[in-house]
Motif scaffolding. Structure first.
Motif, PDB file in Angstrom:
ATOM      1  N   PHE A  78     102.880  74.202  10.784  1.00 13.17           N
ATOM      2  CA  PHE A  78     104.176  74.462  11.429  1.00 13.17           C
ATOM      3  C   PHE A  78     104.385  73.523  12.601  1.00 13.17           C
ATOM      4  O   PHE A  78     103.433  72.980  13.176  1.00 13.17           O
ATOM      5  CB  PHE A  78     104.293  75.919  11.894  1.00 13.17           C
ATOM      6  N   GLU A  79     105.662  73.315  12.929  1.00  6.34           N
ATOM      7  CA  GLU A  79     106.032  72.515  14.090  1.00  6.34           C
ATOM      8  C   GLU A  79     107.313  73.084  14.680  1.00  6.34           C
ATOM      9  O   GLU A  79     108.272  73.349  13.959  1.00  6.34           O
ATOM     10  CB  GLU A  79     106.230  71.048  13.737  1.00  6.34           C
ATOM     11  N   GLY A 114     101.628  73.223  22.229  1.00  6.79           N
ATOM     12  CA  GLY A 114     101.255  74.418  21.489  1.00  6.79           C
ATOM     13  C   GLY A 114     102.206  74.767  20.363  1.00  6.79           C
ATOM     14  O   GLY A 114     102.033  75.780  19.691  1.00  6.79           O
ATOM     15  N   GLY A 115     103.217  73.928  20.142  1.00  5.81           N
ATOM     16  CA  GLY A 115     104.226  74.234  19.130  1.00  5.81           C
ATOM     17  C   GLY A 115     103.937  73.649  17.763  1.00  5.81           C
ATOM     18  O   GLY A 115     104.778  73.772  16.853  1.00  5.81           O
ATOM     19  N   LYS A 116     102.773  73.003  17.581  1.00 11.97           N
ATOM     20  CA  LYS A 116     102.474  72.371  16.300  1.00 11.97           C
ATOM     21  C   LYS A 116     101.034  72.679  15.896  1.00 11.97           C
ATOM     22  O   LYS A 116     100.133  72.704  16.733  1.00 11.97           O
ATOM     23  CB  LYS A 116     102.658  70.862  16.409  1.00 11.97           C
ATOM     24  N   ALA A 117     100.830  72.961  14.608  1.00 12.07           N
ATOM     25  CA  ALA A 117      99.470  73.209  14.110  1.00 12.07           C
ATOM     26  C   ALA A 117      99.420  72.950  12.611  1.00 12.07           C
ATOM     27  O   ALA A 117     100.418  73.145  11.903  1.00 12.07           O
ATOM     28  CB  ALA A 117      99.035  74.637  14.413  1.00 12.07           C
ATOM     29  N   ASP A 118      98.259  72.498  12.159  1.00 15.49           N
ATOM     30  CA  ASP A 118      98.021  72.312  10.723  1.00 15.49           C
ATOM     31  C   ASP A 118      96.919  73.267  10.285  1.00 15.49           C
ATOM     32  O   ASP A 118      95.986  73.554  11.049  1.00 15.49           O
ATOM     33  CB  ASP A 118      97.579  70.868  10.432  1.00 15.49           C
ATOM     34  N   LYS A 165     104.702  80.021  29.914  1.00 19.59           N
ATOM     35  CA  LYS A 165     105.841  79.989  30.833  1.00 19.59           C
ATOM     36  C   LYS A 165     106.826  78.860  30.512  1.00 19.59           C
ATOM     37  O   LYS A 165     108.022  78.971  30.786  1.00 19.59           O
ATOM     38  CB  LYS A 165     105.345  79.819  32.279  1.00 19.59           C
ATOM     39  N   ASP A 166     106.328  77.760  29.912  1.00 22.27           N
ATOM     40  CA  ASP A 166     107.208  76.624  29.623  1.00 22.27           C
ATOM     41  C   ASP A 166     108.245  76.948  28.556  1.00 22.27           C
ATOM     42  O   ASP A 166     109.314  76.317  28.510  1.00 22.27           O
ATOM     43  CB  ASP A 166     106.387  75.403  29.171  1.00 22.27           C
ATOM     44  N   VAL A 167     107.928  77.918  27.695  1.00 23.06           N
ATOM     45  CA  VAL A 167     108.850  78.231  26.599  1.00 23.06           C
ATOM     46  C   VAL A 167     109.443  79.640  26.710  1.00 23.06           C
ATOM     47  O   VAL A 167     110.320  80.009  25.924  1.00 23.06           O
ATOM     48  CB  VAL A 167     108.152  78.077  25.232  1.00 23.06           C
TER      49      VAL A 167
END
Length: 437
Positions: free
Chosen positions: A170-171, A181-185, A226-228
């Protein structure tokens, strides 16, 4: 000798201490002579350093030690003669204008307060009760089964369902930009277990292997990142693998795998009930103890020693630093931690400690040896080798002291409940075991 104690504030007192200069000098000389017999200095054999040289090198530090010792002894003697219960450490400063041949000090300190506890028959306490139901045993069995579940690949044509373990890529992007932290395989999670936000799980549920989907996801305002937090991201997810969960049957083999002595379904359920009842007992004790202590504090009147409160705040700040270090934060010692954050909790702890101590003293509620023994044996009963656990507790005075403190709290709780107006309230097993608000 009469001690003149001056009252500065509600709990603050002052005593003036005087010491003969000759007595101090005599002790300094005595210590320097002893030091000269063992001190090592360049150019001299051990034990042959001239006293004048030793005095020149160590005289100031030895005199400082002697004065501290003598003042400490004088303060302890004076406080004892005046029947004062000193709270915390005194602040001692040298005083001008001492008589010839004397040296004077002012010791400013606090005393423990008088604790007045009103009639507890006027207090109200809500006392909880709860039972271990068959439903609670079934839920515990489900948890045990999930802990021992196995997985099997779903056929290519089948969609992801509740309880399935899925592997995805996801991304996520916010305003078209990737974020930390918004992307992972090859990310793996089980649908329906709260590992991912609900919108993410809802998007993946029903997808098949090889499918991709784009969907919006609104991060909660209180999200840990906190950033998102409070922002909406667009995610693209691709499902790479779907595995169906298979839970073991509740049978004799399952009971045996859990190490149950009576390896039958009935024996397994009985063992679960026994453990849950023990946990329920401790939970109820904790909640009812808290209610009793709240009622006790509400009926007490006392002034708080500032020095004891400050010591408790210092201890809590150090505890917070140690916790942050354990979590891997760097330069924790330089991190400013506002003391006022801890003041309300520190004041409550000190107040409760003083009130409990007074109630214990006035009503002989100290821990009896047989009570300590019974509590340790109850704690040990949940372990595989209870006798070893009992020996472990009795082998360390610090651990014994912790048990003694718990027993005293239990005695205080029982006393308060025996005097106060008790309102019984039955709660469900889930309510008792869930987080407290």
């Amino acid at each position: 000798m009469a001690v003149n104690v001056e009252t500065l504030d509600k709990l603050e007192r002052k005593i003036t201490l005087t010491l003969p200069v000759g007595e101090i000098q005599s002790e300094v000389d005595s210590r320097l002579k002893r030091l000269a017999r063992t001190v090592k200095m360049d150019g001299f054999r051990p034990g042959k350093v001239p006293l004048s040289v030793v005095a020149q090198r160590y005289g100031y530090s030895v005199q400082y030690e002697v004065v501290n010792d003598k003042v400490g002894q004088a303060f302890a003697t004076a406080a004892n003669e005046a029947n004062l219960k000193v709270a915390g450490q005194p602040k001692i400063t040298e005083k001008e204008g001492a008589p010839e041949g004397q040296i004077a000090f002012d010791a400013v300190f606090e005393v423990y307060p008088e604790v007045k506890i009103a009639d507890l028959t006027g207090a109200e306490v809500e006392k909880l009760s709860a039972e271990v139901t068959d439903e609670a045993i079934d839920k515990t069995l489900d948890i045990l089964r999930k802990q021992r579940r196995t997985y099997q690949l779903r056929p290519q044509a089948e969609a992801a369902q509740e309880g399935d373990r899925v592997t995805v890529d996801f991304e996520g992007k916010i305003d078209g930009e990737p974020f930390s932290g918004g992307k992972a395989d090859d990310f793996q999670f089980s649908i329906g277990e709260g590992q991912m936000l609900k919108e993410f799980e809802d998007a993946v549920r029903g997808m098949k292997v090889g499918e991709s989907k784009t969907f919006p996801l609104a991060f909660p305002e209180d999200y840990h990142g906190k950033d998102v937090a409070g922002k909406t991201a667009d995610f693209m997810v691709t499902v790479k693998k779907i595995e169906a969960a298979h839970l073991p049957e509740v049978n004799e083999a399952f009971a045996k795998s859990l190490g149950i002595a009576d390896a039958t379904v009935e024996g397994l359920r009985a063992d679960i009930r026994k453990n849950l009842e023990r946990e329920v007992k401790f939970r109820l004790l904790s909640r009812n103890k808290q209610a009793a202590m709240d009622a006790l504090v509400a009926k007490a009147e006392l002034d708080l020693p500032k020095s004891i409160v400050q010591s408790e705040i210092d201890r809590m700040v150090e505890g917070a630093r140690a916790d942050l270090k354990q979590r891997g934060l760097k330069d924790v010692d330089k991190l400013p931690i506002p003391e006022e954050t801890f003041r309300p909790q520190a004041e409550r702890r000190v107040r409760l400690g003083l009130v409990v101590a007074e109630l214990v003293r006035a009503n002989d509620l100290g821990a009896k040896p047989e009570q300590i023994k019974a509590h340790i044996e109850e704690l040990a009963a949940s372990y595989e080798r209870p006798a070893e656990v009992v020996r472990w507790y009795y082998g360390d005075n610090r651990r014994l002291a912790e048990v003694e403190a718990i027993v005293i709290e239990n005695n205080v709780t029982d006393y308060v409940l025996s005097k106060a107006k008790v309102n019984e309230k039955s709660v469900s097993f889930d309510e008792l075991m869930g987080p407290q608000g």
